[in-house]
Design an enzyme around this catalytic site. Structure first.
Site, PDB file in Angstrom:
ATOM      1  N   LEU A   1       0.838  -1.206   0.000  1.00  0.00           N
ATOM      2  CA  LEU A   1       0.000   0.000   0.000  1.00  0.00           C
ATOM      3  C   LEU A   1       0.869   1.251   0.000  1.00  0.00           C
ATOM      4  O   LEU A   1       2.080   1.191   0.204  1.00  0.00           O
ATOM      5  CB  LEU A   1      -0.918  -0.006   1.227  1.00  0.00           C
ATOM      6  CG  LEU A   1      -2.135  -0.944   1.164  1.00  0.00           C
ATOM      7  CD1 LEU A   1      -2.923  -0.883   2.457  1.00  0.00           C
ATOM      8  CD2 LEU A   1      -3.052  -0.580  -0.012  1.00  0.00           C
ATOM      9  N   CYS A   2       0.216   2.389  -0.216  1.00  0.00           N
ATOM     10  CA  CYS A   2       0.863   3.703  -0.265  1.00  0.00           C
ATOM     11  C   CYS A   2       1.794   3.908   0.928  1.00  0.00           C
ATOM     12  O   CYS A   2       1.381   3.599   2.049  1.00  0.00           O
ATOM     13  CB  CYS A   2      -0.207   4.789  -0.270  1.00  0.00           C
ATOM     14  SG  CYS A   2       0.420   6.451  -0.010  1.00  0.00           S
ATOM     15  N   PRO A   3       2.982   4.439   0.781  1.00  0.00           N
ATOM     16  CA  PRO A   3       3.560   4.921  -0.476  1.00  0.00           C
ATOM     17  C   PRO A   3       4.523   3.923  -1.121  1.00  0.00           C
ATOM     18  O   PRO A   3       5.291   4.303  -1.985  1.00  0.00           O
ATOM     19  CB  PRO A   3       4.343   6.156   0.002  1.00  0.00           C
ATOM     20  CG  PRO A   3       4.890   5.727   1.331  1.00  0.00           C
ATOM     21  CD  PRO A   3       3.851   4.799   1.926  1.00  0.00           C
TER      22      PRO A   3
END
Lengths: 172, 78
Positions: free
Chosen positions: B16-18
């Site tokens: 997931l981000c980032p």
């Protein structure tokens, strides 16, 4: 040869030291650096603890009334269910913070979110400037040896000097 | 599924981000100008993030596609 455009700049103030509030500055800083921006984070008050070699950031349900409580294991339906216990009750149970922190860390790991340590290392690798607020350091009695290497020290003027030419400035 | 020629592949599934952006940047840095990186992601947020990242860095998003929950990106280093 074409002259390279000046890189954009991001100036952040990190003022909180809980696990949930540790994420935004490191996520934004590492991403901005990955975009080729120059980044500086000014760590002040409780945010200063994020510069410690040993990170002990926890989450607290106290003063976070909307915090969802989720199980990081079990069937998906159970994981998606919010465990609704009164916030002030949870906040006052001894040891609850450790349990809540452990559950949130497990959820983060399971969902593929980086740890704070990983994000901080990526910031350092990318050349993000980490500035310790000297005033807070003195007030809390934090020694330089407690902090990671490669940090700068300064005060309000140091931050403002960098922020004066920043394209994005955020107080977190 | 469209086949686009690429030189290197990066699997960011499950991240997931980032992380997909940070890993993409790391690999792109090691590549030569003109080469194409194929990146796989399961992060729905990566659609806008990859557009934004290429917009900011100037690398070229040659092609992208979605197949159920799998997102594939082809980025040419500039």
């Amino acid at each position: 040869m074409e002259e390279k455009p000046k890189p954009k700049r991001l100036a952040l103030v990190a003022s909180k030291g809980t696990l949930d509030w540790a994420y935004p500055p490191f996520i934004l800083a590492s991403t901005a650096a990955a975009m080729g921006w120059e980044v500086a984070i000014f760590f002040t008050f409780y945010g200063l603890t994020l510069l410690k070699k040993e990170l002990t950031a926890k989450i607290s349900p106290a003063s976070n009334p909307a915090m969802p409580m989720k199980l990081p294991f079990g069937p998906e339906a159970l994981q998606n269910m919010n465990i609704s216990l009164p916030n002030m009750l949870m906040a006052n149970v001894p040891g609850f913070e450790s349990v809540a922190t452990s559950l949130m860390k497990q959820s983060f790991k399971k969902k593929g979110v980086a740890t704070i340590e990983e994000l901080r290392d990526m910031c350092l690798d990318a050349g993000v400037t980490l500035i310790s607020c000297q005033m807070t350091q003195e007030v809390f009695g934090f020694k330089d040896e407690e902090f990671i290497d490669r940090i700068d020290h300064g005060g309000a003027a140091t931050f403002l000097d960098f922020a004066s030419t920043a394209d994005v400035s955020l107080f977190i | 599924m469209t086949e686009v020629a690429f030189d290197q592949e990066l699997d960011c599934q499950g991240m997931l981000c980032p992380l997909p952006i940070l890993k993409t940047k790391k690999v792109i840095d090691t590549m030569e100008v003109g080469k194409v990186l194929k990146m796989l992601s399961t992060d729905a947020g990566s659609v806008n993030d990859m557009i934004a990242w290429t917009h900011q860095t100037g690398h070229e998003l040659v092609y992208s596609e979605r197949n159920e929950r799998l997102y594939t990106y082809y980025v040419r280093k500039t």
